[in-house]
Structures are given as structure tokens and as C-alpha cells.
Design a protein around this motif. Structure first.
Motif, PDB file in Angstrom:
ATOM      1  N   THR A 180      -6.976   8.001  -0.377  1.00 57.73           N
ATOM      2  CA  THR A 180      -8.275   7.321  -0.361  1.00 57.73           C
ATOM      3  C   THR A 180      -8.214   5.966   0.330  1.00 57.73           C
ATOM      4  O   THR A 180      -9.238   5.328   0.507  1.00 57.73           O
ATOM      5  CB  THR A 180      -8.790   7.109  -1.793  1.00 57.73           C
ATOM      6  OG1 THR A 180      -7.840   6.321  -2.515  1.00 57.73           O
ATOM      7  CG2 THR A 180      -9.012   8.433  -2.488  1.00 57.73           C
ATOM      8  N   ASP A 181      -7.009   5.504   0.710  1.00 58.48           N
ATOM      9  CA  ASP A 181      -6.803   4.225   1.377  1.00 58.48           C
ATOM     10  C   ASP A 181      -7.272   3.058   0.508  1.00 58.48           C
ATOM     11  O   ASP A 181      -7.921   2.130   0.987  1.00 58.48           O
ATOM     12  CB  ASP A 181      -7.510   4.200   2.745  1.00 58.48           C
ATOM     13  CG  ASP A 181      -7.000   3.073   3.641  1.00 58.48           C
ATOM     14  OD1 ASP A 181      -5.791   2.810   3.622  1.00 58.48           O
ATOM     15  OD2 ASP A 181      -7.818   2.455   4.339  1.00 58.48           O
ATOM     16  N   LEU A 182      -6.939   3.116  -0.787  1.00 60.90           N
ATOM     17  CA  LEU A 182      -7.307   2.051  -1.718  1.00 60.90           C
ATOM     18  C   LEU A 182      -6.079   1.598  -2.499  1.00 60.90           C
ATOM     19  O   LEU A 182      -5.158   2.374  -2.745  1.00 60.90           O
ATOM     20  CB  LEU A 182      -8.381   2.532  -2.690  1.00 60.90           C
ATOM     21  CG  LEU A 182      -9.749   2.824  -2.072  1.00 60.90           C
ATOM     22  CD1 LEU A 182     -10.665   3.474  -3.103  1.00 60.90           C
ATOM     23  CD2 LEU A 182     -10.380   1.559  -1.520  1.00 60.90           C
ATOM     24  N   LEU A 183      -6.100   0.327  -2.904  1.00 61.54           N
ATOM     25  CA  LEU A 183      -4.995  -0.274  -3.635  1.00 61.54           C
ATOM     26  C   LEU A 183      -5.555  -1.133  -4.754  1.00 61.54           C
ATOM     27  O   LEU A 183      -6.494  -1.900  -4.552  1.00 61.54           O
ATOM     28  CB  LEU A 183      -4.167  -1.141  -2.676  1.00 61.54           C
ATOM     29  CG  LEU A 183      -3.033  -1.978  -3.227  1.00 61.54           C
ATOM     30  CD1 LEU A 183      -1.935  -1.100  -3.808  1.00 61.54           C
ATOM     31  CD2 LEU A 183      -2.448  -2.840  -2.119  1.00 61.54           C
ATOM     32  N   SER A 184      -4.971  -0.987  -5.946  1.00 65.80           N
ATOM     33  CA  SER A 184      -5.375  -1.796  -7.092  1.00 65.80           C
ATOM     34  C   SER A 184      -4.487  -3.030  -7.151  1.00 65.80           C
ATOM     35  O   SER A 184      -3.266  -2.924  -7.012  1.00 65.80           O
ATOM     36  CB  SER A 184      -5.218  -0.980  -8.384  1.00 65.80           C
ATOM     37  OG  SER A 184      -5.288  -1.820  -9.512  1.00 65.80           O
ATOM     38  N   HIS A 217       0.826  -1.205   0.000  1.00 66.03           N
ATOM     39  CA  HIS A 217       0.000   0.000   0.000  1.00 66.03           C
ATOM     40  C   HIS A 217       0.867   1.265   0.000  1.00 66.03           C
ATOM     41  O   HIS A 217       0.585   2.225  -0.724  1.00 66.03           O
ATOM     42  CB  HIS A 217      -0.935  -0.020   1.202  1.00 66.03           C
ATOM     43  CG  HIS A 217      -1.931   1.095   1.230  1.00 66.03           C
ATOM     44  ND1 HIS A 217      -2.724   1.429   0.158  1.00 66.03           N
ATOM     45  CD2 HIS A 217      -2.263   1.976   2.212  1.00 66.03           C
ATOM     46  CE1 HIS A 217      -3.503   2.461   0.477  1.00 66.03           C
ATOM     47  NE2 HIS A 217      -3.225   2.804   1.710  1.00 66.03           N
ATOM     48  N   LEU A 218       1.922   1.275   0.806  1.00 66.01           N
ATOM     49  CA  LEU A 218       2.806   2.438   0.843  1.00 66.01           C
ATOM     50  C   LEU A 218       3.518   2.647  -0.486  1.00 66.01           C
ATOM     51  O   LEU A 218       3.709   3.780  -0.926  1.00 66.01           O
ATOM     52  CB  LEU A 218       3.846   2.287   1.960  1.00 66.01           C
ATOM     53  CG  LEU A 218       3.319   2.478   3.372  1.00 66.01           C
ATOM     54  CD1 LEU A 218       4.387   2.089   4.387  1.00 66.01           C
ATOM     55  CD2 LEU A 218       2.864   3.900   3.603  1.00 66.01           C
ATOM     56  N   LEU A 219       3.921   1.558  -1.147  1.00 69.86           N
ATOM     57  CA  LEU A 219       4.653   1.672  -2.403  1.00 69.86           C
ATOM     58  C   LEU A 219       3.749   1.993  -3.588  1.00 69.86           C
ATOM     59  O   LEU A 219       4.108   2.779  -4.455  1.00 69.86           O
ATOM     60  CB  LEU A 219       5.421   0.378  -2.693  1.00 69.86           C
ATOM     61  CG  LEU A 219       6.587   0.072  -1.760  1.00 69.86           C
ATOM     62  CD1 LEU A 219       7.144  -1.303  -2.068  1.00 69.86           C
ATOM     63  CD2 LEU A 219       7.659   1.135  -1.877  1.00 69.86           C
TER      64      LEU A 219
END
Length: 183
Positions: A148-152, A140-142
Motif C-alpha cells: 500500500t506504500d504506507l508507513l506508520s 519503509h523497506l524494514l
């Protein structure tokens, strides 16, 4: 003896460190001189714009704890049947994350919050809690959208919200050199 550049740098850092936060963030200061908390800023912005803007920053929840059941189970169970991709669904270089999305452990569109991913890898793959938290939040950090606290789990998509300011990016797992690489 202390060098002149070191003394100047120290003096500069002490001067900058003692300045009031209100100088840096004047819009967040109220009439009594106090600063607004993040929730108050979000509430005032939402009330001014009629309900908030999509993709506005969120306060993420804390990482989830370990699941109650940690025994063997099938990924393809009654609660998590496999479904084919729909138009707009995202998949990426990780077959494990693709499986979790196709079975509904995370959002089937391929975009999820880190806490959802931690729950999914624990439930779907029986991954240990602390390890799940570490690898998910590093990803998530990278490659995630911290606003928005979202990750694809695939490539860059508008589903994660507006792009953050450079040098950050919200490119998802397909960003070359972090999780996706030459094989």
C-alpha cells in the motif's frame, strides 16, 4: 573440474530461468500470449470487483526532489500549527516524526507514504534530499507496507492496509530491533 552439485545447480537455475513468466503467472496472460502490465491487472481487478479493493497494491511515485526554499524557518508556522492528538492518532518512538505529524507536515494520524515523509523532513527539518530519501526508504523497506506504500510512525495499524505476507511485516517504527530499541 566442476563438481557434480555445482553442475546440477547450474542446470536447474538455467532451466528455471528459461521458463516463461506465463507459467508462474497464468492469470495475467491474455489470449495472444502476452502478459498484462500491472496497470492493466489493477484495472481489470477494479472493474471486476466494482471499483477496486481497499489496500490494493499501488505504484508508488518517485522520491521527491529537494524543496525550493532551504533557509531557516519555524516548524510551528502559520501553515503548520500544533494540534493535540485525536482518538486513533498514532505516535511512536521518534520525537521528530511525532512533531511533524502533530504540526501537519505528514498526516496527523501518523500514517504516511514515504514520499510524504521525505517532503516533510525536508520542509520541517531542512534535511538534505538524498539523506532524507535514504533514511525514509530504509525505514519503509524494514517496517512499512510495501503493497500500500504506507508507513506508520508508531506501531502496527490497520491504517497501513492489510498485513503483507510473512516474513514481511508492516509494524511501523515501534518494531523492536530496527528503529525502536532499549534505552
Amino acid at each position: 573440474m566442476v563438481s557434480k552439485p555445482f553442475a546440477l545447480l547450474t542446470a536447474l537455475l538455467l532451466t528455471l530461468g528459461t521458463l516463461s513468466t506465463s507459467v508462474a503467472f497464468p492469470n495475467f496472460q491474455v489470449s495472444n500470449g502476452d502478459l498484462l502490465r500491472r496497470q492493466e491487472v489493477d484495472a481489470s481487478t477494479a472493474s471486476q470487483s466494482g471499483g477496486g479493493r481497499p489496500g490494493q497494491g499501488v505504484d508508488p511515485p518517485p522520491p521527491p526532489g529537494p524543496p525550493r526554499f532551504t533557509g531557516l524557518k519555524l516548524v510551528n508556522d502559520r501553515d503548520h500549527p500544533w494540534r493535540p492528538l485525536r482518538n486513533g492518532d498514532i505516535r511512536g518512538p521518534c520525537p521528530g516524526m511525532n512533531t511533524l505529524a502533530s504540526h501537519g507536515y505528514i498526516s496527523r494520524d501518523g500514517v504516511a507514504s514515504p514520499s510524504d515523509i521525505v517532503k516533510a523532513v525536508q520542509e520541517g527539518f531542512n534535511m538534505e534530499n538524498k539523506f532524507a530519501i535514504v533514511v525514509t526508504y530504509i525505514a519503509h523497506l524494514l517496517d512499512g507496507n510495501l503493497v500500500t506504500d504506507l508507513l506508520s510512525i508508531g506501531g502496527k495499524t490497520p491504517k497501513t492496509g492489510p498485513a503483507p505476507a510473512p516474513p514481511a511485516h508492516a509494524g511501523g517504527f515501534n518494531v523492536h530491533g530496527t528503529f525502536e530499541g532499549d534505552a
